[in-house]
Enzyme design. Sequence first.
Site, PDB file in Angstrom:
ATOM      1  N   LYS A 107       0.805  -1.221   0.000  1.00 20.55           N
ATOM      2  CA  LYS A 107       0.000   0.000   0.000  1.00 20.55           C
ATOM      3  C   LYS A 107       0.841   1.276   0.000  1.00 20.55           C
ATOM      4  CE  LYS A 107      -4.167  -1.808   0.086  1.00 20.55           C
ATOM      5  NZ  LYS A 107      -5.020  -1.652  -1.113  1.00 20.55           N
ATOM      6  N   GLU A 161     -10.033   5.690   2.883  1.00 19.04           N
ATOM      7  CA  GLU A 161     -10.823   4.581   3.411  1.00 19.04           C
ATOM      8  C   GLU A 161      -9.842   3.450   3.672  1.00 19.04           C
ATOM      9  OE1 GLU A 161     -10.186   5.018   0.315  1.00 19.04           O
ATOM     10  OE2 GLU A 161      -9.431   3.019  -0.146  1.00 19.04           O
ATOM     11  N   SER A 211       1.710  -9.570  -1.065  1.00 18.79           N
ATOM     12  CA  SER A 211       1.390  -8.145  -0.954  1.00 18.79           C
ATOM     13  C   SER A 211       1.532  -7.587   0.457  1.00 18.79           C
ATOM     14  CB  SER A 211      -0.025  -7.897  -1.469  1.00 18.79           C
ATOM     15  OG  SER A 211      -0.944  -8.717  -0.766  1.00 18.79           O
TER      16      SER A 211
END
Lengths: 395, 266
Positions: free
Chosen positions: A88, A110, A375
Site C-alpha cells: 500500500k 478509506e 502483498s
Amino acid sequence: MKYPKNGRFGEFGGKYIPETLVPAIEELEENYLKFKDDKTFKKELDYYLKVYAGRPTPLYYAKNLSEKLGGAKIYLKREDLLHGGAHKINNTLGQALLAKKMKKKRIIAETGAGQHGVATAMACAALGMKAEVYMGYKDTIRQKLNVFRMDMLGCKVYPVYSGSKTLKDAINEAIRDWITNVETTYYLLGSAVGPHPYPVMVRDFQSVIGNEIKSQMKKINRTPDSLIACVGGGSNAIGTFYPLIDSNAEMIGVEAAGKGLKTKLHSATLSAGSKGVLHGMMTYLLQDKEGQITETHSISAGLDYPGVGPEHSYYKDTKRIKYHSATDSEVIDAFLMLTRTEGIIPALESAHAIAEAIKVARKGKKSESIVVTLSGRGDKDVEEVQNYLKRNVKD
Amino acid sequence: MSKIKEKFAELEAKNQKALISYIMVGFPNEKATITAVRGLVKGGADIIELGFPFSDPIADGPVIQNASTISLKKGTKISKFFSIVKKIRKETDIPLVLMTYTNILYHKGYSKFISEAKKAGIDGFILPDMSIEESKEYLKAAKSNADTIFLISPNTSNTRIQKIAKVSTGFLYLVAVYGTTGVKTGIKNYTLKAIKNVKKQTKGKTPVCIGFGISTPKDVKKYIKAGADAVIVGSAYLKLIEKTPQNKLESKITTFTKSLKKQTLL
C-alpha cells in the site's frame, strides 16, 4: 492500455460521480498528468520509495515450499517487507506527494484491513500532512491492531456503521466526506478502483512491483511462466501484471471465495459478478437481480469488497488475465504452509495468492517459474487465524 | 410538452414558484407512501420526487440513507415501486420524478427501465451519480420519453453549466451546499450567488430548482427571493414521516406542505 481514453478500459471505468466532485476530479487528473512524468516529482518519489519505504523489495526463491510441492519454482515478491507491512505504501507515497504538490491540506482515506489506512498515515506523517481514515466498524474489530497503529500515527479513524460495515461502506463515507469538504480535501483512494483517474493512477504507482519483478527475473536469467496476485480492488495485482502484460506469462488474479462460490458468502467479483456502476466506475460487481449491491464475505478484510478495479474487468473480458478464487479454508492452509516451510507469515489477503500458487506449482514442471506477489505481512492476522483454527479444528 | 414543463408554465402564469417534495418509496411501508402522497397533493406540492432505495447512496446524508435501508429491508423492489406509482397515478396527475442511483437503471437496462417507469407514470429521472460524460446511453433511452434532470453544484464552471443545461430537461437541480442531502448548514452566500449565476448562464430557458438541506418555510422564502424557480424539500419530510403515526400522517404532511408552498407564492 497505457492511458485510458475518456477514462475507459474498453467499456469499463468512466466517472460516475456527483457533480460536486467533478471539479476535484478534473483538478486531480490535470495534476496527475502534469506530475507523473515530471523529473523532480519522480526523483522525490523514488527517494521516498527507496530510503523510506525500503524499495526495491527482494524476489525470494521459496525453495522449501517449492521442493515440498515438487513442481515449479515459486518466487515471492516480498512486498510484505515494505515499511508498514504491505504494498500500500507504494501508492500512498505517490498520492500524498501529489496532494502536497496540489497544496491540499487535508487528506482522507478509506481502509479495509487497515493496511491502506496505516500506509496513508505513514506517508502523510513523513510528508508533514494529516490524515483522517474511514473504516467499516466490522473491520475495526477484526483488524484492531491496525486501528491502534493509525491512532499512534496521529491519524483520526472514523468507524463506519452503515451497510455491511466493511470496505464498501468506508468508501461511501469517504466519498460523502469528500463531497462535503471538496474545496480543501484530497481523497487518497487505496485501490485501483473509483472514478477515473484513480484506477490508472493507482496502477501506475503500483507498477513498481511488476517493473522490479521484470528486472529481478532477468538478473537470474529467467522469465516468469506464471504471475499470481490476490485481487480485492486489485491494486497489487494490476501493479504486478501491467508491466508484463505484453509478455507471454500466464497471469492469475485470485479472488476471495470465502465459504465457497455457491454460498453467496464470498467476495469473488470477477468470478461470480455482473456488470454495474458503483463508486464512480462501471465494472463487475456482486449485486442482486435488482442492482442492489450484495454483502460480501472473506476471512481477509482487505478482499471483502463487492467491486473490482475496471482494468481487471477489461482483462477478464479480453481473457488476458485469468481470475480464480480461493476459499477461506484453502487460504488458512496456504497461510500455515508458507509460515511453516519458509518462516514467512503472509497477510490473509496474500495467502489467497499463495493458495493458487500451491495448485499451479504442483502441476508445473521443475523448469518453470511462478512469481507470486506477497502483498503484505500477516502480523495483523494472527488473532483472526487463531480464532479460525479454534472454530475449525485443523492440523 | 412534458408534464413537468407544463407545470412550470402553469405556475409562471399564476406568478408562482414551485414546491418539489421528496419522499422515499416504501419508507416505512407502502401505505405510508400512498398516504404521504395524498398529503403532499392536498398541501399543494407542485411536483413529487419519489426516491427508490439503493444500497449505496453516496450523495445522501443519514436521513435518506436510513430511509433507504428500511425501505430495502421492507422488500421494496422495482416491480413494487412501479405498482405503487400506478396506484398514485389513479389518484393524481401531479408530475412524478424518480430519484435513484445509476446502477438501478443500468442493471435493468436504461431503455427497459425508462419505458416501464414511463408506463407506470414517471415523468422524469434524477440520478445524482450520473455525470454528463457517461450519459449517452441514458439520454438516448430517455429521449422524448421522459425528462432527464441533471445536477449542478455551486462549484460547477460556467462552460460546464452550459453543457449540463443542454442535456437537462424538465428542470436543473442546483445543489445548495457542498455536502450530502439533509444536512443543515444554514444558507450560504455562495449558494445565493450560484442561483443568480445559473439563472444567468441558462437565460431562464430551464427552471433552476434548489435542493439539499432545505427544511423550513424560512429557507424556502430565502431561496425563492434569491431567484430559484423551485425548492426541493426531502429529508424534512422523511423525519416527519418517521415520527408521525399513520392515522395522522396525511394531515401532518398537508399542513407542513402548505406552510412551505405558501412561501412560493410571489
